[in-house]
Motif scaffolding. Structure first.
Motif, PDB file in Angstrom:
ATOM      1  N   GLN A  78       0.869  -1.174   0.000  1.00  0.00           N
ATOM      2  CA  GLN A  78       0.000   0.000   0.000  1.00  0.00           C
ATOM      3  C   GLN A  78       0.907   1.225   0.000  1.00  0.00           C
ATOM      4  OE1 GLN A  78      -3.161  -0.020   3.012  1.00  0.00           O
ATOM      5  NE2 GLN A  78      -2.768  -2.211   3.336  1.00  0.00           N
ATOM      6  N   ALA A  79       0.661   2.176  -0.874  1.00  0.00           N
ATOM      7  CA  ALA A  79       1.547   3.335  -0.982  1.00  0.00           C
ATOM      8  C   ALA A  79       0.787   4.517  -1.552  1.00  0.00           C
ATOM      9  CB  ALA A  79       2.747   3.010  -1.871  1.00  0.00           C
ATOM     10  N   GLU A  80       1.161   5.699  -1.066  1.00  0.00           N
ATOM     11  CA  GLU A  80       0.604   6.941  -1.598  1.00  0.00           C
ATOM     12  C   GLU A  80       1.460   8.103  -1.157  1.00  0.00           C
ATOM     13  OE1 GLU A  80      -3.246   7.661  -0.055  1.00  0.00           O
ATOM     14  OE2 GLU A  80      -2.628   7.718   2.036  1.00  0.00           O
ATOM     15  N   GLY A  81       1.319   9.219  -1.866  1.00  0.00           N
ATOM     16  CA  GLY A  81       2.005  10.426  -1.452  1.00  0.00           C
ATOM     17  C   GLY A  81       2.742  11.104  -2.576  1.00  0.00           C
ATOM     18  N   THR A  82       3.607  12.027  -2.182  1.00  0.00           N
ATOM     19  CA  THR A  82       4.374  12.852  -3.116  1.00  0.00           C
ATOM     20  C   THR A  82       5.834  12.840  -2.678  1.00  0.00           C
ATOM     21  OG1 THR A  82       4.121  14.877  -1.815  1.00  0.00           O
ATOM     22  CG2 THR A  82       2.359  14.341  -3.382  1.00  0.00           C
ATOM     23  N   ALA A  83       6.654  13.601  -3.400  1.00  0.00           N
ATOM     24  CA  ALA A  83       8.058  13.711  -3.023  1.00  0.00           C
ATOM     25  C   ALA A  83       8.232  14.429  -1.691  1.00  0.00           C
ATOM     26  CB  ALA A  83       8.826  14.454  -4.113  1.00  0.00           C
ATOM     27  N   GLU A  84       7.223  15.184  -1.280  1.00  0.00           N
ATOM     28  CA  GLU A  84       7.310  15.876   0.004  1.00  0.00           C
ATOM     29  C   GLU A  84       6.993  14.940   1.164  1.00  0.00           C
ATOM     30  OE1 GLU A  84       5.874  20.076   2.021  1.00  0.00           O
ATOM     31  OE2 GLU A  84       4.872  19.335   0.225  1.00  0.00           O
ATOM     32  N   GLY A 107       3.482  -5.079   7.529  1.00  0.00           N
ATOM     33  CA  GLY A 107       2.686  -4.032   8.163  1.00  0.00           C
ATOM     34  C   GLY A 107       3.473  -2.819   8.589  1.00  0.00           C
ATOM     35  N   THR A 108       4.804  -2.846   8.468  1.00  0.00           N
ATOM     36  CA  THR A 108       5.620  -1.680   8.827  1.00  0.00           C
ATOM     37  C   THR A 108       5.233  -0.482   7.965  1.00  0.00           C
ATOM     38  OG1 THR A 108       7.499  -3.054   9.506  1.00  0.00           O
ATOM     39  CG2 THR A 108       7.965  -0.757   8.943  1.00  0.00           C
ATOM     40  N   LYS A 109       4.966   0.641   8.630  1.00  0.00           N
ATOM     41  CA  LYS A 109       4.663   1.882   7.897  1.00  0.00           C
ATOM     42  C   LYS A 109       5.955   2.684   7.774  1.00  0.00           C
ATOM     43  CE  LYS A 109       0.837   4.206   8.329  1.00  0.00           C
ATOM     44  NZ  LYS A 109      -0.266   5.070   8.838  1.00  0.00           N
ATOM     45  N   ILE A 110       6.276   3.046   6.543  1.00  0.00           N
ATOM     46  CA  ILE A 110       7.491   3.805   6.249  1.00  0.00           C
ATOM     47  C   ILE A 110       7.090   5.147   5.663  1.00  0.00           C
ATOM     48  CG2 ILE A 110       9.608   3.856   4.872  1.00  0.00           C
ATOM     49  CD1 ILE A 110       9.418   0.737   4.908  1.00  0.00           C
ATOM     50  N   LYS A 111       7.669   6.211   6.206  1.00  0.00           N
ATOM     51  CA  LYS A 111       7.418   7.554   5.696  1.00  0.00           C
ATOM     52  C   LYS A 111       8.721   8.132   5.140  1.00  0.00           C
ATOM     53  CE  LYS A 111       3.647   8.555   8.939  1.00  0.00           C
ATOM     54  NZ  LYS A 111       3.129   9.491   9.963  1.00  0.00           N
ATOM     55  N   VAL A 112       8.633   8.684   3.952  1.00  0.00           N
ATOM     56  CA  VAL A 112       9.780   9.288   3.274  1.00  0.00           C
ATOM     57  C   VAL A 112       9.476  10.781   3.131  1.00  0.00           C
ATOM     58  CG1 VAL A 112      11.232   9.252   1.216  1.00  0.00           C
ATOM     59  CG2 VAL A 112      10.160   7.137   2.031  1.00  0.00           C
ATOM     60  N   TYR A 113      10.308  11.603   3.747  1.00  0.00           N
ATOM     61  CA  TYR A 113      10.034  13.035   3.811  1.00  0.00           C
ATOM     62  C   TYR A 113      10.986  13.848   2.940  1.00  0.00           C
ATOM     63  CZ  TYR A 113       7.439  12.131   8.164  1.00  0.00           C
ATOM     64  OH  TYR A 113       6.559  11.676   9.110  1.00  0.00           O
ATOM     65  N   GLY A 114      10.440  14.823   2.242  1.00  0.00           N
ATOM     66  CA  GLY A 114      11.205  15.924   1.675  1.00  0.00           C
ATOM     67  C   GLY A 114      12.394  15.543   0.830  1.00  0.00           C
ATOM     68  N   ILE A 115      12.185  14.777  -0.245  1.00  0.00           N
ATOM     69  CA  ILE A 115      13.309  14.399  -1.099  1.00  0.00           C
ATOM     70  C   ILE A 115      13.852  15.657  -1.779  1.00  0.00           C
ATOM     71  CG2 ILE A 115      14.103  12.872  -2.928  1.00  0.00           C
ATOM     72  CD1 ILE A 115      11.559  11.221  -2.463  1.00  0.00           C
ATOM     73  N   TYR A 116      15.160  15.886  -1.612  1.00  0.00           N
ATOM     74  CA  TYR A 116      15.778  17.122  -2.113  1.00  0.00           C
ATOM     75  C   TYR A 116      16.947  16.768  -3.023  1.00  0.00           C
ATOM     76  CZ  TYR A 116      18.531  21.438  -2.146  1.00  0.00           C
ATOM     77  OH  TYR A 116      19.235  22.553  -2.532  1.00  0.00           O
ATOM     78  N   LEU A 117      17.039  17.470  -4.144  1.00  0.00           N
ATOM     79  CA  LEU A 117      18.188  17.395  -5.046  1.00  0.00           C
ATOM     80  C   LEU A 117      18.434  18.780  -5.620  1.00  0.00           C
ATOM     81  CD1 LEU A 117      20.326  15.595  -6.470  1.00  0.00           C
ATOM     82  CD2 LEU A 117      18.683  15.358  -8.355  1.00  0.00           C
ATOM     83  N   GLY A 118      19.588  19.348  -5.332  1.00  0.00           N
ATOM     84  CA  GLY A 118      19.891  20.692  -5.816  1.00  0.00           C
ATOM     85  C   GLY A 118      21.356  20.831  -6.194  1.00  0.00           C
ATOM     86  N   GLU A 119      21.630  21.765  -7.054  1.00  0.00           N
ATOM     87  CA  GLU A 119      23.009  22.026  -7.480  1.00  0.00           C
ATOM     88  C   GLU A 119      23.836  22.484  -6.292  1.00  0.00           C
ATOM     89  OE1 GLU A 119      25.416  25.045 -10.484  1.00  0.00           O
ATOM     90  OE2 GLU A 119      23.230  24.804 -10.685  1.00  0.00           O
ATOM     91  N   HIS A 120      25.028  21.899  -6.126  1.00  0.00           N
ATOM     92  CA  HIS A 120      25.894  22.269  -5.028  1.00  0.00           C
ATOM     93  C   HIS A 120      26.487  23.655  -5.285  1.00  0.00           C
ATOM     94  CE1 HIS A 120      28.713  21.773  -1.714  1.00  0.00           C
ATOM     95  NE2 HIS A 120      29.665  22.242  -2.518  1.00  0.00           N
TER      96      HIS A 120
END
Length: 452
Positions: free
Chosen positions: A330-336, A438-451
């Protein structure tokens, strides 16, 4: 640059080994023993500063003397041979004293040269440091409280003035006055009046940033978001450790109360003369997107994040132990904020629990360096979660592919800076094989920017 691999020789044994031909005991110099002038020992030290770390490169610039061997220690115990011209690196990520010791031994003499550096420049970089909650409607955004303090000597007589200056939004500054006691509540700061009304039927997220010029002794700062006019009704009254630099304290999903908001803080335990800045107070009704814990990462909402507006395509491959695949999480959400629940029957071997968070349209360039970060939290332990930020269409091109143990309900940030780019889209691959069903995993705020 050569990394030192420590030998098992320790300094005391090395010194003992060279006392066998002490000139006072033996006039026979056929062993080749020579006196070593102190000025023969010399360093060259260069410094490289990066985000959240500094590297010192030490090169042995000593004189090349016949019969003299040089050794290095960077921990005061173990030695490693360190010839003239050799280099080593010492990387530091926090304030403190860094030291290295250069030894020169001949058959009948020994000398030592010490290098030390007091590192005290690690302060908050607000472009990189996690500064607290950001999700939800900030109930304190327009708060204009009244500011007061009560600082006291150990006898509880009060009367000490910390010199409050500024405000909670731009920075409330003060200094711990002389004679301040160390007992809890002998260094109080109060922000009250005009606070928003909370409700006992709701839960709230609260965070605050405190900068300190010194480590606190004891149990640290007391943070007490409470009802104005009632000291016995509060979201929390816990004490939190404070170290020199920026400290972010966050409280998630706290039960509310029916009444106006006030903030009480107590700084007992801070050394006299410590400079304190309190800022970035944030309060909102509980929002699941607010991660908690000791994490720092790049800000997802920063305009430099090329993933913020990019197309987001999640894909999965979860498999039983027989590698047959076919399991659907089961999965849902955005890159945020992306959430996934581990399906039943998944195997424990690496790559049997893959999620691929793809950004095929992200314009990554091979001619530039890149910074990446993500915060992950799971509600069960995961033995060895793989984190692999990589090229979207080539599994062999990636920033890292390390495995990390995850602990239940403890957020963990993964930050990779100044990485080589590639001319393609981007994806984040996470492998959670071994996580309980049943483990719930949350992935927050994926960031990629020029150094920069």
């Amino acid at each position: 640059m050569k990394k030192i691999i420590y030998s098992t020789m320790i300094a005391c044994l090395a010194l003992a080994g060279f006392t066998s031909c002490n000139p006072q005991d033996n006039d026979d110099h056929s062993l080749g023993g020579v006196k070593i002038p102190q000025e023969a020992l010399a360093w060259n030290v260069t410094q490289t500063d990066e985000a959240k770390q500094t590297t010192f490169t030490l090169t042995n610039n000593s004189q090349q003397l016949q019969g003299v061997t040089y050794y290095l220690s960077t921990n005061g115990t173990k030695l490693s041979e360190f010839p003239v011209g050799a280099s080593t690196s010492i990387t530091v990520k926090s304030n403190g004293t860094v030291a290295a010791f250069l030894y020169a031994f001949s058959g009948c003499d020994q000398k030592m040269l010490t290098w030390t550096k007091d590192v005290d420049w690690f302060t908050a970089d607000e472009n990189l440091q996690w500064l607290g909650f950001t999700e939800g409607n900030d109930l304190l955004e327009d708060w204009k409280p009244e500011y007061s303090s009560w600082f006291s000597p150990s006898d509880w007589s009060g009367g000490l003035d910390p010199g409050l200056d500024g405000d909670i939004h731009s920075g409330l500054n003060f200094v711990i006055p002389a004679n301040t006691g160390s007992d809890q509540w002998q260094a109080q700061v109060h922000l009250n009046g005009n606070g928003p009304r909370l409700s006992s039927g709701k839960t709230y997220d609260f965070s605050i940033a405190i900068e300190s010029s010194a480590d606190f002794a004891g149990d640290g700062v007391t943070v007490k978001p409470q009802m104005d006019g009632d000291d016995n009704t509060f979201l929390s009254a816990d004490r939190h450790k404070v170290k020199k630099g920026l400290n972010v304290i966050s409280l998630a999903s706290c039960a509310g109360f029916d009444g106006p908001f006030k903030l009480a803080l107590d700084f007992a335990g801070a050394p006299v003369g410590t400079k304190i800045t309190v800022k970035r107070v944030f309060l909102t009704e509980h929002n699941a997107a607010n991660a908690t814990g000791d994490t720092w990462a790049f800000d997802y909402k920063n305009d430099a994040n090329i993933l913020k507006e990019a197309t987001f395509n999640p894909e999965f491959w979860f498999s039983p132990s027989d590698w047959s695949g076919g399991l659907n999480p089961q999965a849902e959400g955005t890159a945020e904020l992306f959430e996934l629940i581990v399906p039943a029957g998944m195997g424990s071997d690496q790559w049997q629990g893959q999620m691929h968070l793809r950004f095929p349209d992200a314009k990554v360039s091979a001619s530039k360096k890149w910074d990446f970060s993500v915060v992950v939290v799971a509600d069960h332990d995961i033995p060895g979660m793989t984190v692999k930020p990589q090229q979207n269409d080539n599994d062999d091109v990636f920033f890292a592919a390390d495995r990390h143990d995850m602990f239940a309900n403890v957020p963990k940030s993964f930050v990779y800076t100044e990485q080589d780019g590639f001319n393609s889209g981007f994806q984040l691959c996470l492998d959670v094989a071994g996580a309980p069903a049943g483990t719930k995993i949350k992935v927050y705020g994926i960031y990629l920017g020029e150094h920069k």
